[in-house]
Design a protein around this motif. Structure first.
Motif: not given
Length: 89
Positions: A33-52
């Motif tokens: 994945h790209l630096p400073e961009i969350p991995k898919e697993e992290e998004i699935q576990e924690q959700g995603i802040n669209i603005a961030k």
């Protein structure tokens, strides 16, 4: 709330530490994945802040833009050098 202090324009400051493309390539190969961009697993576990994530994506676009500008400068220099060879007449 998203503020201008959290915006991505710091990428265009002279002292911004732009990751060299070779390092970026190695990071992507290793982390997938790209630096400073969350991995898919992290998004699935924690959700995603669209603005961030939008600010993060803008930052990546700005970094890519700087890389393209540098590559274009290199290409123009190489074109000038190639044009100097007599075989191009």
């Amino acid at each position: 709330m998203l503020t201008s202090a959290s915006w991505a324009d710091a990428v265009f400051e002279d002292d911004y530490p732009l990751m060299p493309l070779e390092e970026l390539e190695q990071f992507i190969k290793y982390h997938k994945h790209l630096p400073e961009i969350p991995k898919e697993e992290e998004i699935q576990e924690q959700g995603i802040n669209i603005a961030k994530i939008n600010v993060g994506l803008l930052k990546k676009i700005e970094e890519l833009t700087l890389h393209i500008i540098e590559l274009n400068k290199d290409m123009r220099k190489m074109r000038t050098m190639i044009d100097m060879f007599p075989i191009n007449d």
